[in-house]
Design an enzyme around this catalytic site. Structure first.
Site, short mmCIF file in Angstrom:
data_model
loop_
_atom_site.label_atom_id
_atom_site.label_comp_id
_atom_site.label_asym_id
_atom_site.label_seq_id
_atom_site.Cartn_x
_atom_site.Cartn_y
_atom_site.Cartn_z
N THR A 146 0.93 -1.33 -0.17
CA THR A 146 0.11 -0.06 0.07
C THR A 146 0.88 1.20 -0.24
O THR A 146 1.56 1.58 0.96
CB THR A 146 -0.88 0.07 1.33
OG1 THR A 146 -1.85 -1.20 1.24
CG2 THR A 146 -1.83 1.48 1.18
N LYS B 98 -7.76 1.25 -2.73
CA LYS B 98 -7.33 0.85 -1.09
C LYS B 98 -7.60 2.07 -0.53
O LYS B 98 -8.19 2.07 0.83
CB LYS B 98 -6.06 0.54 -1.30
CG LYS B 98 -5.34 0.20 0.00
CD LYS B 98 -5.93 -0.84 0.67
CE LYS B 98 -5.47 -1.19 2.20
NZ LYS B 98 -4.11 -2.09 2.10
N LYS C 270 -1.30 5.32 8.71
CA LYS C 270 -0.51 5.19 7.39
C LYS C 270 -1.40 5.30 6.02
O LYS C 270 -1.10 6.17 5.26
CB LYS C 270 0.43 3.79 7.10
CG LYS C 270 1.06 3.67 5.58
CD LYS C 270 1.60 2.21 5.37
CE LYS C 270 2.00 2.13 3.94
NZ LYS C 270 2.36 0.73 3.63
#
Length: 293
Positions: A93, A168, A243
């Site tokens: 990611t 995502k 994050k």
């Protein structure tokens, strides 16, 4: 297939093991000796460098911490080292811009490549039930899909390069908003004298129903088994959620998107992480509300 797998952490280790179970010849590399030992026990061949693992590989899968590392590994060890015709799958990611840049570099060198971040967490990585959101050309997706299917239950083509990352971070921003709202509602219900199980029984079949409530309830003993039943250990760490939220906030800035709810969720998780909760499951943020008595 001969598949190089770079990055054998909490997610990558289980993913590599599932490729072995599917019959692939997995060539594994990680900086951690413990991770390499676990991969070897799972049936992977282990190597002392990423470039060595990529030599002779028909596909290269990576699961790395951030965009800078992804770019460094692919430019230094993968592109030009893997045989011509290999397909690359980055399951990390990372930010959309870096994903598109690295895919562009791979494409210029004659390789097919996709960005394929995952949803599902450690249990899904170990169980082979991840969801993959895939960005790249249709040709690259078609080549990557059989590899991804060995590690997941759903493989969805999101469009052009970088769109997997876009899906995502948008999805996880929405998840953070849902979890924060769910925690607020349970905390207020308790303070108003409503039993948590009773509130769950009502809201889970009413308009407030959402995944954070019915599949991942932040209240211990309510709903299906979740990290809240294990003192918020395991699951999806607050630091990892933060994050993803930081990536989402950066993407919002670059795309001139209004994200007031996402921004507030990011601020809440910044504070929660800063209070020393980075290793706890992200649903533990309910303690912020319950402590305000």
């Amino acid at each position: 297939m001969k598949i190089a797998f770079i990055g054998l952490g909490n997610m990558g280790g289980g993913m590599a093991a599932n490729l072995v179970k599917a019959g692939h010849d997995v060539r594994a590399f990680d900086l951690s000796e413990a991770a390499l030992a676990a991969a070897k026990d799972a049936g992977c061949a282990t190597f002392t460098s990423a470039s060595e693992a990529c030599t002779g590989a028909e596909a290269v899968v990576s699961m790395l911490p951030n965009g800078a590392i992804v770019k460094s590994v692919f430019t230094a060890d993968v592109i030009g080292t893997a045989p011509a015709g290999a397909v690359f799958l980055d399951c990390s990611t990372i930010d959309v811009a870096t994903a598109r840049e690295v895919i562009g570099l791979a494409t210029e060198a004659g390789y097919d490549m996709v960005d394929a971040p995952v949803s599902g967490g450690i249990a899904a990585a170990n169980g082979g039930t991840l969801t993959f959101m895939v960005g790249g050309t249709k040709a690259a997706f078609d080549r990557a899909e059989p590899v991804l299917s060995a590690m997941g239950k759903a493989v969805i083509h999101a469009g052009d390069a970088g769109n997997g990352q876009a899906a995502k971070i948008c999805n996880n921003m929405l998840l953070a908003v849902h979890m924060a709202g769910t925690c607020e509602a349970f905390a207020m219900a308790e303070k108003l004298g409503l039993d948590p199980q009773t509130f769950y029984d009502i809201s889970s079949v009413s308009s407030g129903q959402n995944w954070s409530m019915t599949s991942y309830c932040p209240v211990p003993g309510v709903g299906p088994q979740s990290p809240s039943d294990n003192d918020y250990e395991g699951g999806f760490a607050t630091a990892l959620m933060l994050k993803d939220l930081r990536l989402a906030m950066d993407a919002a800035d670059t795309s001139d998107s209004a994200v007031p709810m996402g921004s507030r969720a990011a601020a809440l998780y910044e504070d929660f992480d800063g209070a020393g909760n980075g290793g706890r499951d992200f649903s533990a943020i309910i303690k912020t509300y319950l402590s305000q008595r």
